[in-house]
Enzyme design. Structure first.
Site, PDB file in Angstrom:
ATOM      1  N   GLN A   1       2.072  -6.024  -3.300  1.00 45.35           N
ATOM      2  CA  GLN A   1       2.527  -6.091  -1.901  1.00 45.35           C
ATOM      3  C   GLN A   1       3.840  -5.290  -1.725  1.00 45.35           C
ATOM      4  OE1 GLN A   1       1.483  -9.490  -3.353  1.00 45.35           O
ATOM      5  NE2 GLN A   1      -0.463  -8.573  -2.860  1.00 45.35           N
TER       6      GLN A   1
ATOM      7  N   LYS B   1       1.970   2.002  -5.079  1.00 46.63           N
ATOM      8  CA  LYS B   1       2.566   1.406  -6.290  1.00 46.63           C
ATOM      9  C   LYS B   1       1.672   1.614  -7.507  1.00 46.63           C
ATOM     10  CE  LYS B   1       2.360  -2.553  -4.304  1.00 46.63           C
ATOM     11  NZ  LYS B   1       2.007  -2.120  -2.950  1.00 46.63           N
TER      12      LYS B   1
ATOM     13  N   ASP C   1       0.808  -1.225   0.000  1.00 46.52           N
ATOM     14  CA  ASP C   1       0.000   0.000   0.000  1.00 46.52           C
ATOM     15  C   ASP C   1       0.839   1.273   0.000  1.00 46.52           C
ATOM     16  OD1 ASP C   1      -2.247  -1.644   0.075  1.00 46.52           O
ATOM     17  OD2 ASP C   1      -2.236  -1.691   2.267  1.00 46.52           O
TER      18      ASP C   1
ATOM     19  N   GLY D   1      -4.520  -4.275  -3.886  1.00 48.18           N
ATOM     20  CA  GLY D   1      -5.612  -3.322  -4.118  1.00 48.18           C
ATOM     21  C   GLY D   1      -4.978  -1.971  -4.342  1.00 48.18           C
ATOM     22  N   HIS D   2      -5.130  -1.439  -5.531  1.00 46.82           N
ATOM     23  CA  HIS D   2      -4.480  -0.170  -5.854  1.00 46.82           C
ATOM     24  C   HIS D   2      -5.527   0.877  -6.208  1.00 46.82           C
ATOM     25  CE1 HIS D   2      -1.114  -2.817  -6.081  1.00 46.82           C
ATOM     26  NE2 HIS D   2      -1.497  -3.350  -7.231  1.00 46.82           N
TER      27      HIS D   2
HETATM   28  P1  GDP Z   1      -0.762   0.331  -3.564  1.00 51.47           P
HETATM   29  O1  GDP Z   1      -1.435  -0.935  -3.190  1.00 51.47           O
HETATM   30  O2  GDP Z   1       0.700   0.329  -3.271  1.00 51.47           O
HETATM   31  O3  GDP Z   1      -1.049   0.743  -4.976  1.00 51.47           O
HETATM   32  O4  GDP Z   1      -1.370   1.470  -2.628  1.00 51.47           O
HETATM   33  P2  GDP Z   1      -2.920   1.664  -2.249  1.00 51.47           P
HETATM   34  O5  GDP Z   1      -3.643   2.201  -3.437  1.00 51.47           O
HETATM   35  O6  GDP Z   1      -3.458   0.456  -1.597  1.00 51.47           O
HETATM   36  O7  GDP Z   1      -2.800   2.756  -1.100  1.00 51.47           O
HETATM   37  C1  GDP Z   1      -2.212   3.995  -1.339  1.00 51.47           C
HETATM   38  C2  GDP Z   1      -3.259   5.091  -1.061  1.00 51.47           C
HETATM   39  O8  GDP Z   1      -2.622   6.344  -0.984  1.00 51.47           O
HETATM   40  C3  GDP Z   1      -4.298   5.220  -2.173  1.00 51.47           C
HETATM   41  O9  GDP Z   1      -5.526   5.560  -1.614  1.00 51.47           O
HETATM   42  C4  GDP Z   1      -3.757   6.378  -3.013  1.00 51.47           C
HETATM   43  O10 GDP Z   1      -4.795   7.098  -3.687  1.00 51.47           O
HETATM   44  C5  GDP Z   1      -3.131   7.239  -1.974  1.00 51.47           C
HETATM   45  N1  GDP Z   1      -1.966   8.028  -2.401  1.00 51.47           N
HETATM   46  C6  GDP Z   1      -0.955   7.657  -3.229  1.00 51.47           C
HETATM   47  N2  GDP Z   1      -0.009   8.637  -3.267  1.00 51.47           N
HETATM   48  C7  GDP Z   1      -0.440   9.610  -2.433  1.00 51.47           C
HETATM   49  C8  GDP Z   1       0.120  10.857  -2.016  1.00 51.47           C
HETATM   50  O11 GDP Z   1       1.217  11.258  -2.408  1.00 51.47           O
HETATM   51  N3  GDP Z   1      -0.611  11.588  -1.119  1.00 51.47           N
HETATM   52  C9  GDP Z   1      -1.812  11.163  -0.644  1.00 51.47           C
HETATM   53  N4  GDP Z   1      -2.450  11.955   0.233  1.00 51.47           N
HETATM   54  N5  GDP Z   1      -2.360  10.006  -1.020  1.00 51.47           N
HETATM   55  C10 GDP Z   1      -1.680   9.235  -1.896  1.00 51.47           C
HETATM   56  P1  IMO Z   2      -0.913  -4.181  -2.230  1.00 46.68           P
HETATM   57  O1  IMO Z   2      -0.449  -4.710  -3.560  1.00 46.68           O
HETATM   58  C1  IMO Z   2      -0.991  -4.649   2.085  1.00 46.68           C
HETATM   59  C2  IMO Z   2      -1.043  -8.750   3.600  1.00 46.68           C
HETATM   60  C3  IMO Z   2      -2.316  -9.192   4.290  1.00 46.68           C
HETATM   61  C4  IMO Z   2      -1.749 -10.211   5.276  1.00 46.68           C
HETATM   62  C5  IMO Z   2      -0.635 -10.870   4.478  1.00 46.68           C
HETATM   63  C6  IMO Z   2      -1.021 -12.171   3.800  1.00 46.68           C
HETATM   64  O2  IMO Z   2      -2.200  -3.449  -2.286  1.00 46.68           O
HETATM   65  O3  IMO Z   2       0.182  -3.410  -1.572  1.00 46.68           O
HETATM   66  P2  IMO Z   2      -2.509 -12.792   1.680  1.00 46.68           P
HETATM   67  O4  IMO Z   2      -3.959 -12.506   1.390  1.00 46.68           O
HETATM   68  O5  IMO Z   2      -1.579 -12.266   0.653  1.00 46.68           O
HETATM   69  O6  IMO Z   2      -2.266 -14.234   1.983  1.00 46.68           O
HETATM   70  O7  IMO Z   2      -2.225 -11.991   3.066  1.00 46.68           O
HETATM   71  O8  IMO Z   2      -0.247  -9.925   3.506  1.00 46.68           O
HETATM   72  N1  IMO Z   2      -1.246  -8.227   2.248  1.00 46.68           N
HETATM   73  C7  IMO Z   2      -1.192  -6.919   1.941  1.00 46.68           C
HETATM   74  N2  IMO Z   2      -1.015  -5.829   2.723  1.00 46.68           N
HETATM   75  N3  IMO Z   2      -1.097  -4.505   0.743  1.00 46.68           N
HETATM   76  C8  IMO Z   2      -1.243  -5.585  -0.053  1.00 46.68           C
HETATM   77  O9  IMO Z   2      -1.230  -5.507  -1.388  1.00 46.68           O
HETATM   78  C9  IMO Z   2      -1.331  -6.860   0.536  1.00 46.68           C
HETATM   79  N4  IMO Z   2      -1.495  -8.110   0.057  1.00 46.68           N
HETATM   80  C10 IMO Z   2      -1.427  -8.940   1.115  1.00 46.68           C
HETATM   81  O10 IMO Z   2      -2.939  -8.117   4.950  1.00 46.68           O
HETATM   82  O11 IMO Z   2      -1.163  -9.538   6.364  1.00 46.68           O
HETATM   83 MG    MG Z   3      -2.848  -1.583  -1.812  1.00 47.01          MG
END
Ligand code: GDP
Ligand code: IMO
Ligand code: MG
Length: 434
Positions: free
Chosen positions: A228, A22, A19, A46-47
């Protein structure tokens, strides 16, 4: 034969516990890419990506999908829930996104209902050692792959596919009912669903490795997208509180089917602080008001499961470990704006452990949980930076903070991000190699 520096390849991976943003950073660099390829994980990812005021979410579709000219591929290292894939494509199409350039490796493993059931049942029996998985069937599907009883997309073409699937349903039903006292899954329903979903994507199936080898040698710009983060890597993460695949850039060549010398540059995406969902050591975790405030400012709730993310200060020890084991060339700092309101900001520079200060992540999570952070404190910038468009415009304390991370981790800063939108992204260095 080209010199390796002439290949235009770039890897984007998470450098913490997932999270890190990416999806957003992949979408940003995808503007210059010809191909975006996911190399590991499944819909546990989840992005959230914002572009032109619109919010998009992807879990298994690569984050290059918002760029119409980009070819997006789900690599063989991924595990794919076909129902989820089709519904995600439909949601994107309904939002006006063209998905005709989306392809899937013939060697990718498929997640079936029984894998999801077993994921949930295994979590139940873990009692007070729960991993906190996303219950998407990821671990059990990779376990089937390693046990060589998994089914891949190419297997749907076999004349005995129905028997192969039946065998697997029977085997998994034994586990579900006898080991875990769960409810058996119905073969006819699973088979019909699998066939229907397969029919909808079968024209998108390709030999990913062969396709990419040609593309890279023709100097196409190829971006490999991780899911991840390094600290959730099956081998190098905080085991057993990890995911079931290798999340680092070292797994790119395996996860897409190319020579590892074709990979040029690795960007580690790093939040300006740390978050973690699920169980496992996190020395800088903040269980106080500061943690709650940053969670709200950063909207730090899981995009898949809605769980509140655990919040902590930036951990330079963990980052050094990620750089070493994950082969990160540069860091891209995201969510910098979330720290706008802080009077002072801490960075963890060492761990107190058994009367010494150590500088690495321990193999045993039990021991890792005994580590407490050594901090240094920097003054905050107390300024809204969400409209900043260049390094020069950053307040001096924000520059100092980024420079200190770079110094402590001995790594160049690729760029930084000051808000969720594509426009709020500032690149500072060369993008693709070459
Ligand atoms: P990922 O799984 O690595 O793609 O990250 P996620 O989407 O799960 O979580 C990142 C969250 O931060 C998302 O809700 C993005 O919209 C948000 N985000 C990404 N870059 C920034 C930033 O520079 N500032 C803020 N405030 N939010 C951001
Ligand atoms: P993105 O790509 C954050 C965590 C789960 C759990 C562990 C194992 O959005 O960054 P799994 O379902 O893979 O067997 O869960 O890994 N986990 C993540 N945490 N971002 C993710 O993906 C994750 N994918 C798995 O919360 O602790
Ligand atoms: Mg994510």
């Amino acid at each position: 034969m080209l010199n390796s520096q002439e290949y235009k390849t770039l890897v984007v991976v998470g450098s913490q516990w997932g999270d890190e943003g990416k999806g957003k950073i992949t979408d940003y660099y995808a503007q210059d890419a010809d191909l975006v390829v996911r190399f590991a994980g499944g819909d546990n990812a989840g992005h959230i990506i914002w572009n032109e005021g619109k919010k998009y979410k992807v879990t298994i579709v690569p984050s290059g999908i918002l760029n119409p000219k980009v070819i997006n591929i789900i690599g063989n290292g991924c595990v794919v829930n076909l129902t989820k894939l089709n519904s995600e494509m439909k949601i994107l199409q309904d939002a006006g996104i063209d998905t005709k350039n989306l392809f899937i490796s013939d060697r990718a493993h498929v997640i079936f209902k029984y894998n999801e059931e077993i994921d949930a049942l295994q979590e139940e029996v873990r009692a007070n050692r729960k991993i906190g998985t996303t219950k998407r069937g990821i671990g059990p599907t990779y376990a089937d792959k390693a046990s060589r009883c998994g089914l891949r997309l190419c297997d749907f073409q076999e004349s005995n596919f129905k028997e192969l699937l039946q065998e697997q349903v029977e085997y998994h039903n034994q586990l579900i009912t006898t080991i875990y006292q769960g409810k058996a899954v119905d073969f006819a329903t699973i088979y019909q669903e699998a066939i229907n979903q397969y029919e909808a994507i079968k024209d998108r199936i390709i030999d990913c490795g062969e396709f990419l080898d040609h593309a890279i040698r023709a100097q196409k710009m190829v971006l490999f997208e991780g899911a991840q983060g390094v600290l959730l890597d099956l081998d190098h993460g905080t085991y057993p509180f990890v995911t079931s695949s290798n999340t680092t850039a070292n797994n790119v060549s395996i996860g897409v089917g190319i020579h590892n010398k074709l990979i040029n540059k690795v960007i580690g995406v790093a939040k300006a602080y740390d978050t973690r969902v699920g169980t496992g050591g996190m020395p800088t975790e903040l269980l106080d008001e500061t943690g709650n405030r940053l969670r709200e400012r950063g909207h730090e709730y899981g995009s898949n499961t809605g769980r509140p993310r655990r919040l902590g200060w930036f951990d330079a020890v963990a980052m050094n470990y990620s750089i070493r084991t994950g082969g990160l060339d540069t860091l891209f700092i995201t969510l910098l704006d979330v720290l706008d309101s802080e009077e002072t900001i801490k960075i963890c520079t060492g761990y107190n452990y058994q009367d010494k200060v150590i500088n690495t992540i321990l193999a045993s999570n039990t021991e890792y949980e005994k580590c407490t952070p050594v901090y240094e404190e920097l003054p905050g910038w107390k300024t809204d930076i969400t409209k900043v468009t260049s390094w020069e415009e950053l307040p001096v304390n924000a520059k100092n903070y980024i420079n200190r991370i770079s110094e402590l981790c001995n790594v160049p800063i690729q760029g930084f991000s000051v808000g969720p939108d594509r426009k709020q992204t500032i690149n500072l260095l060369d993008k693709f190699g070459g």
